[in-house]
Scaffold this motif. Sequence first.
Motif, PDB file in Angstrom:
ATOM      1  N   CYS A 404     -28.553  43.862 -65.124  1.00 25.89           N
ATOM      2  CA  CYS A 404     -28.185  45.259 -65.387  1.00 25.89           C
ATOM      3  C   CYS A 404     -28.551  45.657 -66.821  1.00 25.89           C
ATOM      4  O   CYS A 404     -29.099  46.735 -67.061  1.00 25.89           O
ATOM      5  N   CYS A 405     -28.225  44.781 -67.766  1.00 27.81           N
ATOM      6  CA  CYS A 405     -28.503  45.064 -69.183  1.00 27.81           C
ATOM      7  C   CYS A 405     -30.006  45.208 -69.419  1.00 27.81           C
ATOM      8  O   CYS A 405     -30.451  46.089 -70.156  1.00 27.81           O
ATOM      9  N   TYR A 406     -30.795  44.351 -68.770  1.00 28.14           N
ATOM     10  CA  TYR A 406     -32.248  44.432 -68.922  1.00 28.14           C
ATOM     11  C   TYR A 406     -32.763  45.761 -68.374  1.00 28.14           C
ATOM     12  O   TYR A 406     -33.599  46.426 -69.007  1.00 28.14           O
ATOM     13  N   ALA A 407     -32.258  46.165 -67.198  1.00 27.69           N
ATOM     14  CA  ALA A 407     -32.692  47.431 -66.603  1.00 27.69           C
ATOM     15  C   ALA A 407     -32.309  48.616 -67.482  1.00 27.69           C
ATOM     16  O   ALA A 407     -33.073  49.579 -67.621  1.00 27.69           O
ATOM     17  N   LEU A 408     -31.115  48.556 -68.100  1.00 30.66           N
ATOM     18  CA  LEU A 408     -30.695  49.628 -69.000  1.00 30.66           C
ATOM     19  C   LEU A 408     -31.596  49.698 -70.232  1.00 30.66           C
ATOM     20  O   LEU A 408     -31.935  50.783 -70.709  1.00 30.66           O
TER      21      LEU A 408
END
Length: 425
Positions: A404-408
């Motif tokens: 999720c953090c990477y996608a954000l």
Amino acid sequence: MESYVFYFDESFHDRKIRINDKGKFNVLREDALENYIGVFWGCPRSELSSNRKLIERFENKQRKHYKLQDKQELKSTVISKKNFIYGVHSFNKDTLKFYQDLFRMLEVINPVIQVNMISKMELYLRQAFKGMRYYMPEEVNEKSFYYSLTKFMITYHNEELIRTLFDVHNYESMLKFRDLLLYNFECILKEISEIERKKREVVAFRKIVFVLKNSVFVKLPEKEYEFSYFINFDGLCKLLEEKNIAVPLVDIIIDNESKTLEAAQSYKFQTVKCRESHEVVELRLADWIATFIGRMIYGLYHDEGMKEDKVYDIRHIGENDLERKRILSEKWFELEEERFNLYKLIYDVLIIGHTEYWAAMTLSYGDQCNSFYSLLRYFGGLKDYEEYKNIDTKIHSEYYNASCCYALERSYERFMMSPNERGKN
């Protein structure tokens, strides 16, 4: 070129986004979802007859299972909301079978699917701050400004702040709200400036403070705004352009909603019609997809592991647990093989074959959209159940959080890209 037919329905639909004198936003109710979900599915007109037979066969099977009368409409409400508390993990046997059959059918139909996930809070703020003449430094643009402001209001809203916004009726009361908003930011920044997981928030919020301090308000906000339905059709038209489908060769059929119809008529579709869902099985399919996505996001948004502490008094924000990392509850990842395979199937249907940039559209704030699609991509990225079951559920939660953090991070980078650059990334 071939003509297409698209069907549209929505879930978690609030026709108006409003605040009240008690400091409450209607879109932040416990039973509400801050996101609006709008779903189109479509196919070439030449495939419509065969697809209809598949959908009717699916519905007849489910209608019989749920003991509905002949020709009685199969609504998503036959499935209880509690099935979605932990995603597929909490599906009862009937719900599991329903979605296995649904997504297997969709795999055969292979429709064009376009999903709009719109933050109602962002829509409100864009209208409320429309009258602000702001100075934007080079490293801030409209997208990043509204992303950060929306995230702040969703995460740290409190009754005092919203009541003060409700009370705005002249320039003096508008300045009072701005000063209180700045004070809220200052209280938050004081507490999170040394917290590792809040590093990006600190940078973003400091930029918002700079913009607010250098802004002038020339128009006062209202206490409520109507939902902006044109956004759905912007998203669809952009996807059609990506797929080289001509808008004038597209027929649109909408589940009966006058405002949505009015918005659709502003575009150059071949025809636009409203129909009742009990008359058109294809509209019911749009409902099943939209409700599934909405309820999955509701489960993610309200998960006890993901929630930030509620802010009761901004002056005591330091008493909240701000440092603890929020990760999805392990129960989401307690899956036997059949449920794991359903996630893989949903991934194949909603993501594989739908890799176009505009297959899913948000405004600036897309965190809930990111949470949902990151979950599907996480399961989709695992080779098989053997690989999956050899990883501890707590580690799955950590890995999912990292994805999720990477996608954000990718989303933040796109804020400064041109539309052409975004399409290539």
